[in-house]
Design an enzyme around this catalytic site. Structure first.
Site, PDB file in Angstrom:
ATOM      1  N   GLU A   1       0.962  -1.162   0.023  1.00 38.94           N
ATOM      2  CA  GLU A   1      -0.052   0.128  -0.085  1.00 38.94           C
ATOM      3  C   GLU A   1       0.842   1.295  -0.010  1.00 38.94           C
ATOM      4  O   GLU A   1       0.578   2.182  -0.485  1.00 38.94           O
ATOM      5  CB  GLU A   1      -0.848   0.167   1.152  1.00 38.94           C
ATOM      6  CG  GLU A   1      -1.910   1.056   1.244  1.00 38.94           C
ATOM      7  CD  GLU A   1      -3.185   0.830   2.097  1.00 38.94           C
ATOM      8  OE1 GLU A   1      -3.542   1.823   2.694  1.00 38.94           O
ATOM      9  OE2 GLU A   1      -3.486  -0.443   2.461  1.00 38.94           O
TER      10      GLU A   1
ATOM     11  N   ASP B   1      -2.718  -3.032   3.049  1.00 36.35           N
ATOM     12  CA  ASP B   1      -3.095  -3.390   4.378  1.00 36.35           C
ATOM     13  C   ASP B   1      -4.006  -4.260   4.669  1.00 36.35           C
ATOM     14  O   ASP B   1      -5.100  -4.359   3.610  1.00 36.35           O
ATOM     15  CB  ASP B   1      -3.643  -1.915   5.102  1.00 36.35           C
ATOM     16  CG  ASP B   1      -2.257  -0.995   5.591  1.00 36.35           C
ATOM     17  OD1 ASP B   1      -1.210  -1.637   5.273  1.00 36.35           O
ATOM     18  OD2 ASP B   1      -2.705  -0.020   6.005  1.00 36.35           O
TER      19      ASP B   1
ATOM     20  N   TYR C   1      -0.275  -4.463  13.806  1.00 34.37           N
ATOM     21  CA  TYR C   1      -1.284  -3.499  12.960  1.00 34.37           C
ATOM     22  C   TYR C   1      -2.429  -2.719  13.619  1.00 34.37           C
ATOM     23  O   TYR C   1      -3.171  -3.244  14.392  1.00 34.37           O
ATOM     24  CB  TYR C   1      -2.090  -4.606  12.010  1.00 34.37           C
ATOM     25  CG  TYR C   1      -3.020  -3.859  10.987  1.00 34.37           C
ATOM     26  CD1 TYR C   1      -2.346  -3.456   9.881  1.00 34.37           C
ATOM     27  CD2 TYR C   1      -4.280  -4.000  10.915  1.00 34.37           C
ATOM     28  CE1 TYR C   1      -3.036  -2.930   8.725  1.00 34.37           C
ATOM     29  CE2 TYR C   1      -5.271  -3.650  10.016  1.00 34.37           C
ATOM     30  CZ  TYR C   1      -4.630  -2.981   9.078  1.00 34.37           C
ATOM     31  OH  TYR C   1      -5.178  -2.281   8.068  1.00 34.37           O
TER      32      TYR C   1
END
Length: 704
Positions: free
Chosen positions: A7, A103, A301
């Site tokens: 990303e 992501d 994350y």
């Protein structure tokens, strides 16, 4: 050879270093049988209305509702070069498969898939799904790549979100802007109900009327016991007078052992709330800090809505806790036997587990981190210690005393075991947090027994006022967004609330940027325009419950339990009903936003817009097109035009403009309009787009 698409460039570099793609090329890296490239956020976006039809170029009621039969996408202009790199790589004959490494969430899926489809790629696709940027996590992820088709439902959910936002946002904004004829009234699927909650709270505060009341107290043996609420001072004085110098008897004294369980681990929203409460960080700042920590491999994350770890992470959690005590994040000398099983529950882990530090904190020099990032990492680390700590135990005492025929109450509290709050207290001491302390904290009462008597009572009267509801802070607003509609939904509902953990920060920032909300210290307050907007909008676009229902439906689409067609059908029906129901407003209502006879229509017409044919009028801040089509009518070649110059340009005439700026200084020239051209540039990370005059220059003849 596999093509891996991340990303962001920073994430792509980390992946490339792990899988051996070390050779740098223009827009990608290559090596060891892999090519690694990246998107730059959304490279492909939904086309604007004017791409569909000429009728949709104009802001008119007749053109509504705008519901595309076949949705169109376009490449963003400012990142078109990177899209071109990806398209060429996807069609490179050396590439036999593509790995989606954006992501691991709904928006990441959308970013990749739109590029994949726009480029017309049909090569086999696999999915990298990881929760940490640690080398071990990346290697494990590539060893267990999933078929891309496993995430088709997630992609459909992302498309539904994107299209629903387009339909509600653009149709709602155009509808109410046209009806009220003033400034652009922005409507959003999530931002409008969020604004609605702020306005509702502000209305409650404005309508609040404080009431005075009194309490009579008796003071005896270190106990301050009080009556309930008494509405008049005279009555309170009568009660106090009846007790002065009298005898009080303890009629009951009840002790109760209580506990506060350790808190859960952080998901993004609870982290944003605590960071706002303790440090004053905005939700957007917190997301940026924790995202940076994720990319530095120091935290897992961040865009998660889970507060648990999966059952197989017990050893990981133990190791991370040891690393916390061995790093600069925690300097208290304590004995600790963590209860890891408290934070393990695979059934409550959705796409990603809770946010925790990674083992990298044991190796990294954390003193080099920017202070805000160090605060966030410490907060996340401390939460893991709290969550696996012991219960906080305390004892409460509630006593009732009788004196002079009246009843008085006293209560107290004493901590018997601080438990997990040891870590919380240590953290607050270390970082000198800005959290406001509760002034009503109960003190320990002396030992009281039923039947105990006290002589010669001292008395006093205290004066009090009822208090209004508190203004929202970013902390409490995030909580309200998360819980919106929850009371009307059962416990089995997958996701409740407005937006997702990943989008709530941007929603708040958008409301501030559009001028509907302002920050005053820690408070979030609706502006006058924000208050007005909510008063004119119907419940269907400002209802938190309805938007929360949509968010839950999107989650069901992602799980394959609700069809994309059903979801979009409901959104389209709502938009059609909205346009049919709201078709006119009175002149008085138009004037609310500077429209009506006193507002936009009162401007002097200077001509017709060369882009959409709408009237160009003189307004408070210069000339503009009433259709708000994006045409910049007031400037040309960087120069601000006078009314007469604008009129001349709109008529297509050769117009003399003096003082134009060039490389060698200023100059004068005739501007001859030859149609229009689009422009775009990036400011503060946002793309600004519009249209301007396309001109030919003719220079005045120099005087001999």
């Amino acid at each position: 050879m596999q093509l891996v698409i991340a990303e962001k460039p920073s994430v792509a570099q980390q992946i490339a270093s792990v899988i051996g793609a070390e050779e740098r090329k223009d827009g990608y890296m290559e090596g060891s049988g892999s090519i690694v490239s990246w998107c730059v956020g959304h490279l492909v976006e939904l086309a604007q209305p004017d791409a569909y039809s000429d009728a949709w170029k104009k802001w008119t009621y007749e053109s509504l509702p705008m519901i595309p039969e076949n949705w169109q996408h376009e490449v963003k202009r400012d990142t078109a070069a990177q899209y071109k790199v990806l398209r060429e790589l996807m069609h490179d004959t050396r590439v036999d498969s593509v790995v989606c490494a954006t992501d691991a969430g709904r928006e990441g899926e959308l970013i990749f898939r739109l590029v994949y489809e726009m480029a017309g790629c049909n090569k086999p696709m696999k999915r990298l799904w990881i929760s940490s940027m640690e080398e071990s996590a990346i290697r494990d992820g590539f060893a267990n790549l999933k078929p891309g088709s496993d995430y088709d439902c997630l992609y459909q959910s992302a498309l539904c979100r994107q299209r629903a936002d387009w339909l509600v946002g653009l149709n709602g904004t155009r509808l109410f802007t046209v009806l009220y004829g003033g400034k652009v009234l922005k409507v959003g699927r999530v931002q409008t109900p969020t604004l609605g909650m702020l306005v509702e709270r502000e209305t409650q505060i404005m309508n609040f009327r404080k009431e005075q009341y009194f309490m009579a107290h008796i003071l005896c043996g270190g106990v301050d016991a009080a009556t309930g609420r008494i509405n008049s001072r005279a009555e309170a004085e009568t009660v106090a007078g009846a007790c002065k110098n009298g005898q009080a008897v303890v009629t009951s004294a009840a002790k109760e052992q209580k506990s506060i369980a350790p808190p859960k681990l952080y998901d993004l929203t609870t982290l944003q709330r605590d960071a706002n409460r303790l440090f004053g960080f905005t939700a957007k700042q917190t997301l940026e800090y924790v995202q940076s920590l994720y990319e530095k491999k120091l935290a897992t994350y961040p865009r998660t809505d889970s507060q648990y770890l999966s059952d197989d992470m017990e050893q990981t959690a133990k190791s991370v806790i040891e690393a916390i005590f061995g790093s600069i994040l925690f300097q208290e000398d304590v004995m600790f036997n963590p209860n890891i099983k408290r934070v393990l529950n695979s059934k409550k882990v959705t796409d990603h587990h809770a946010i925790i530090p990674t083992m990298e904190i044991a190796k990294a020099d954390l003193s080099t981190l920017p202070e805000p990032e160090r605060k966030i990492l410490s907060l996340v680390a401390n939460r893991l210690l709290c969550a696996t700590g012991e219960k906080h135990l305390y004892e409460t005492v509630k006593a009732e005393l009788s004196c002079g025929g009246h009843t008085f109450h006293a209560s107290g509290k004493s901590v018997t075991h601080n438990g997990w709050k040891d870590f919380e207290d240590a953290f607050k001491r270390a970082f000198k947090t800005i959290e406001e302390k509760e002034s009503t904290e109960e003190k320990k009462l002396p030992e009281l027994t039923e039947g105990q008597t006290f002589e010669n009572m001292q008395t006093k009267i205290s004066e009090h006022y009822t208090t209004p509801p508190k203004h929202y802070t970013e902390d409490s607003l995030l909580s309200a967004m998360e819980r919106a509609g929850a009371e009307d939904m059962g416990d089995n509902v997958e996701r409740k609330g407005l937006g997702t953990p990943a989008t709530r920060a941007d929603i708040i920032e958008k409301l501030v940027k559009d001028g509907f909300v302002k920050r005053e210290k820690k408070q979030m307050l609706p502006t006058e325009d924000g208050m007005k907007l909510i008063t004119v909008l119907p419940d269907v676009v400002k209802s938190p419950k309805l938007t929360a229902d949509w968010e839950n439906a999107l989650t069901l689409v992602a799980k394959g339990e609700y069809s994309m067609q059903e979801f979009m059908g409901g959104i389209e029906d709502m938009v059609r009903d909205l346009v049919q129901t709201y078709h006119s407003v009175s002149e008085e209502q138009k004037s609310m936003f500077g429209g009506g006879a006193q507002g936009i229509n009162a401007g002097t017409a200077l001509g017709k817009c060369p882009k959409c044919g709408g009237d160009v009028v003189k307004g408070k801040f210069g000339a503009y097109c009433k259709n708000k089509c994006g045409m910049n009518v007031g400037r040309a070649m960087g120069a601000v035009l006078s009314d007469s110059q604008i009129k001349s340009m709109l008529e297509g005439k050769k117009t003399l403009v003096k003082g134009l700026k060039g490389k060698k200084g200023t100059y004068d020239a005739y501007l001859i309009p030859e149609g229009i051209e689009d422009y775009s540039y990036t400011k503060d990370g946002k793309e600004i787009r519009g249209s301007q005059y396309k001109v030919r220059l003719e220079f005045p003849k120099r005087k001999k």
